[in-house]
Design an enzyme around this catalytic site. Structure first.
Site, PDB file in Angstrom:
ATOM      1  CG  ASP A   1      -2.210   0.653   1.058  1.00  0.00           C
ATOM      2  OD1 ASP A   1      -2.270   1.651   0.327  1.00  0.00           O
ATOM      3  OD2 ASP A   1      -3.133   0.538   1.977  1.00  0.00           O
TER       4      ASP A   1
ATOM      5  CG  ASP B   1      -9.333   2.379  -0.253  1.00  0.00           C
ATOM      6  OD1 ASP B   1      -9.167   1.305  -0.716  1.00  0.00           O
ATOM      7  OD2 ASP B   1      -9.020   3.239   0.423  1.00  0.00           O
TER       8      ASP B   1
HETATM    9  C1  DGJ Z   1      -5.737   2.030   2.011  1.00  0.00           C
HETATM   10  C2  DGJ Z   1      -6.285   0.888   1.323  1.00  0.00           C
HETATM   11  O1  DGJ Z   1      -6.652   1.356  -0.094  1.00  0.00           O
HETATM   12  C3  DGJ Z   1      -7.162   0.031   1.861  1.00  0.00           C
HETATM   13  O2  DGJ Z   1      -7.567  -1.255   1.303  1.00  0.00           O
HETATM   14  C4  DGJ Z   1      -6.704  -0.627   3.180  1.00  0.00           C
HETATM   15  O3  DGJ Z   1      -5.354  -1.533   3.269  1.00  0.00           O
HETATM   16  C5  DGJ Z   1      -6.092   0.862   4.096  1.00  0.00           C
HETATM   17  N1  DGJ Z   1      -5.248   1.664   3.341  1.00  0.00           N
HETATM   18  C6  DGJ Z   1      -5.361   0.325   5.393  1.00  0.00           C
HETATM   19  O4  DGJ Z   1      -4.864   1.319   5.851  1.00  0.00           O
END
Ligand code: DGJ
Length: 748
Positions: free
Chosen positions: A509, A571
């Site tokens: 991430d 997301d």
């Molecule tokens: C952002 C990501 O896009 C989410 O899927 C998740 O992993 C969060 N970060 C976790 O902090």
């Protein structure tokens, strides 16, 4: 192997032609004769594409003759038109690599500040070479291929006044009508020079009406398709976030206003780069259109000492005369075969359950094992523990602390990760012949919370500009991956983590942009550092399935895909929004690369409730299908097990097939997509209704990409010819909004 251009020209029986007059060309479609050279005239041929240019014998400038559908034989000369006014000839011709100054008032592809301070360049043709295959790009992600797949032309330009060399590289993948370009700038003089602007690709189109297509968005709203008319003046977009970003993707297409999804000409351009970028399209006062994409000049100031070289990222360009859909399919095929180097590019994507939306930061060893057990009971094959597992002194129990301290949280995992992972990877996956559950983990290696031991120890490892305040986003700062010690830190902790337990998947991430940086040079140096890290880890752990993520799709780009075969698309997991986001993303990137999950309702981002089946069907259009909710809520639901099985059944076609966007969500409340297996033996149709339909007819959906002569069974029942399915279509009706269908076609 270097082939002599003269020998090649003789071998294929070229007519001779001067480099300023009409150029005679042999048309070809195979890898070995994809590049035809006649003196200083060059023709690049794909199966249905020709790209022709020559060096002007007087000026040494590279002039574009044609870029579009195939041409052969002698080419007509351009008509003579009078030149008067302020704009001379150089500002009115189609130039391959427009340099700065000397009267071309359009956007330059390159601007170099010389030792003496001038920013004028005079880059003239010097020589060229043709190479079988394609050399790799030092330190940068790139397409790859063997001789037979790809042939490369390198044209060497030289500026005698400043002693600067520019080597333009054109690699032709004929099967995909793709030309991949990059540029090397080398300082051959004795003083320093600074590169202030460098486009990986610049192309001039003749006078014709064109539309510009691009992908814009923001967090949880990625990849919205934008189409606008190219008008006089400069239109452009880019990223200055330090990363490719959600805001604008490093992709654009040009198409005629009459071009549709399935008909007409389209040219697609996609930068293989994860950093800031700039894409600009300029229709000049005389009506020609110039398109460029490359480094963001606002963040480029790259000094080259004597003998040093700056290599631009690559840019892929594909040509299609089968509409925007045809352009996308060519990119997808090229990327699956010649960009994504992971062994998982087109296979072995287990249905997964990710813990994030189910429990967020609220878990411990016991609840993680419970989630894993309940996932396995549903038939899930890979359990992913998302954010929240690490941090000893500064535990990661919220987004306020812990990034940088990659040791398991001792309160949550008193015996470390090893025993938990062992128990999880010993769980049987329901419905399989004893297959064990796999385990995956989340990391955000490029970031640090100020609340961490790492930051206490190395405050200078973060991006910062002297004593300017270090702006936090999501309570975190960005590590400076330009520093070798930071690269080593990440490689070491990731190596230890992956060796510490049976981890078969990593979600990588990255949750903020760059603010204060020490110098403009850092932006690209960071990327070179990042690519070194990704290259090392993905080579060291070839059996680990890596998924990229950046607050959703904030780095969904061709650079990351070189190392990681899949990326978390957004997301936003709302079923309806996801159709738009996934269709948009597919403009450039293969569905095989998309992570797509079924989440709980009401949806956490939009508050909308749509049926389980609809959410699952949307998620199945991504190459990595998963659930992202608490599996406890589904234990008594037999439907979900069936949906997971269906996802596994369609997955091979989604991973390897050709995508036809039959109807767009922006244009219809019945969006539909068809995936056709590459060998044509199977296809799967996804069909949705996103709104209520009261007392009104519903449309038929006409399929594409089938063999008109062949017969196809539809969901194992009735059999129709491809011609019927494509020319008449199928019709579906639903009782209410949010209806969906997944339909299987099998060639008989
Ligand atoms: C952002 C990501 O896009 C989410 O899927 C998740 O992993 C969060 N970060 C976790 O902090």
């Amino acid at each position: 192997m270097l082939r002599s251009s003269a020998a090649l020209a003789t071998a294929i029986g070229l007519l001779t032609a001067g480099s300023q007059g009409p150029v005679a060309l042999a048309q070809s479609t195979s890898g070995s004769d994809a590049i035809v050279v006649d003196g200083t005239a060059f023709a690049l041929h794909g199966a249905g594409m020709s790209y022709v240019f020559h060096a002007d014998t007087t000026t040494g400038d590279l002039i574009t003759d044609h870029y579009g559908a195939s041409v052969s034989g002698a080419l007509p000369s351009p008509g003579e038109s009078g030149v008067s006014g302020w704009v001379g000839t150089i500002g009115r011709v189609r130039r391959e690599f427009p340099d700065q100054g000397r009267g071309d008032f359009r956007i330059p592809a390159v601007r170099i500040r010389q030792t003496a301070g001038y920013t004028v360049s005079d880059l003239r043709y010097q020589s060229h070479e043709v190479l079988d295959g394609k050399p790799s790009l030092p330190g940068l992600p790139a397409t790859f291929g063997e001789a037979g797949d790809v042939t490369t032309l390198v044209v060497h330009l030289y500026d005698n006044y400043s002693a600067v060399a520019a080597d333009l590289s054109y690699s032709v993948f004929p099967e995909f009508d793709a030309v991949v370009r990059s540029v090397n700038i080398t300082n051959k003089g004795s003083g320093d020079i600074t590169v202030e602007q460098l486009a990986s690709l610049s192309v001039d189109f003749p006078l014709e009406d064109l539309d510009l297509l691009s992908l814009r968005g923001d967090w949880a709203r990625e990849a919205h398709r934008e189409r606008r008319r190219v008008d006089y003046g400069v239109q452009g977009f880019g990223s200055s976030t330090g990363y490719s970003s959600h805001l604008h993707n490093p992709f654009f297409a040009l198409a005629h206003p009459s071009t549709t999804e399935s008909q007409g000409e389209a040219w697609g351009f996609n930068l293989i780069y994860t950093g800031s970028f700039s894409a600009q399209v300029e229709k000049s006062s005389q009506g020609l259109t110039r398109a460029l994409i490359g480094f963001n000049p606002d963040q480029l100031s790259w000094t080259l000492g004597p003998g040093e070289t700056l290599t631009s990222p690559e840019c892929v360009s594909v040509y299609s005369n089968e509409g925007i859909g045809g352009m996308s399919r060519k990119l997808h095929r090229l990327y699956r075969k010649h960009l994504i180097r992971s062994k998982f590019a087109t296979s072995d994507r287990p249905p997964l359950l990710n813990s994030w939306e189910g429990v967020y930061f609220n878990y411990n060893q016991t609840s993680i094992e419970r989630l894993a057990r309940q996932s396995a009971a549903l038939g899930i094959r890979l359990f992913v523990m998302d954010d929240g597992w690490f941090g000893d002194k500064y535990p990661r129990t919220s987004d306020n602390a812990g990034l940088g301290d990659w040791t398991p949280n001792p309160d949550r995992f008193p015996d470390g990760l090893g025993p938990v992972v062992e128990r999880i990877t010993n769980m049987d996956v329901n419905g399989t012949a004893g297959e064990k559950l796999r385990f995956g983990i989340w990391v955000e290696p490029e970031m640090v919370n100020p609340n961490s031991s790492l930051y206490r120890k190395h405050p200078d490892w973060v991006l910062h500009a002297g004593s300017y305040p270090r702006t936090e986003r999501r309570n975190q700062l960005v590590l400076n991956l330009a520093l070798p010690e930071v690269q080593d830190f990440i490689i070491d902790f990731m190596t230890n983590l992956l060796n510490s337990a049976d981890i078969s998947y990593v979600k990588w991430d990255n949750n903020r942009g760059m603010h204060e940086v020490p110098s403009p040079r850092t932006y690209h140096e960071y990327m070179l550092g990042l690519y070194h890290v990704l290259d090392t880890l993905s080579s060291r752990f070839p059996n680990v399935l890596f998924e990229g993520c950046a607050s959703g799709g904030g780095r969904f780009d061709a650079g990351i895909l070189h190392y990681f075969p899949q990326f978390w698309t957004s997301d936003n997991t709302d079923g309806v929004d996801r159709i738009t986001i996934q269709f948009g993303t597919s403009l450039a990137y293969p569905p095989s690369a998309m992570g797509a999950h079924l989440s709980a309702v009401p949806n956490h981002q939009t508050g909308r409730t749509v049926p389980l089946e609809f959410r699952a069907h949307v998620a199945m259009m991504g190459g990595s299908f998963g659930l992202e909710l608490d599996p406890a809520t589904l234990q008594d639901n037999p439907e979900v097990r069936e949906l997971i099985k269906l996802a596994e059944k369609v997955n091979p076609i989604v991973l390897t097939g050709d995508l036809y966007r039959l109807r767009l969500p922006e244009e219809s409340q019945w969006p539909a997509a068809l995936f056709v297996a590459e060998d044509g033996s199977q296809a799967v149709l996804f069909y949705f209704q996103v709104g209520p339909n009261v007392n009104h007819a519903v449309p038929w959906v006409r399929l594409q990409g089938l063999d008109p002569e062949a017969r196809y069974s539809v969901d194992g029942n009735a059999t129709y010819t491809g011609a019927t399915l494509m020319n008449m279509g199928l019709q579906f009706t639903f009782d209410s909004e949010y209806g969906s269908k997944v339909v299987f076609l099998e060639r008989q």
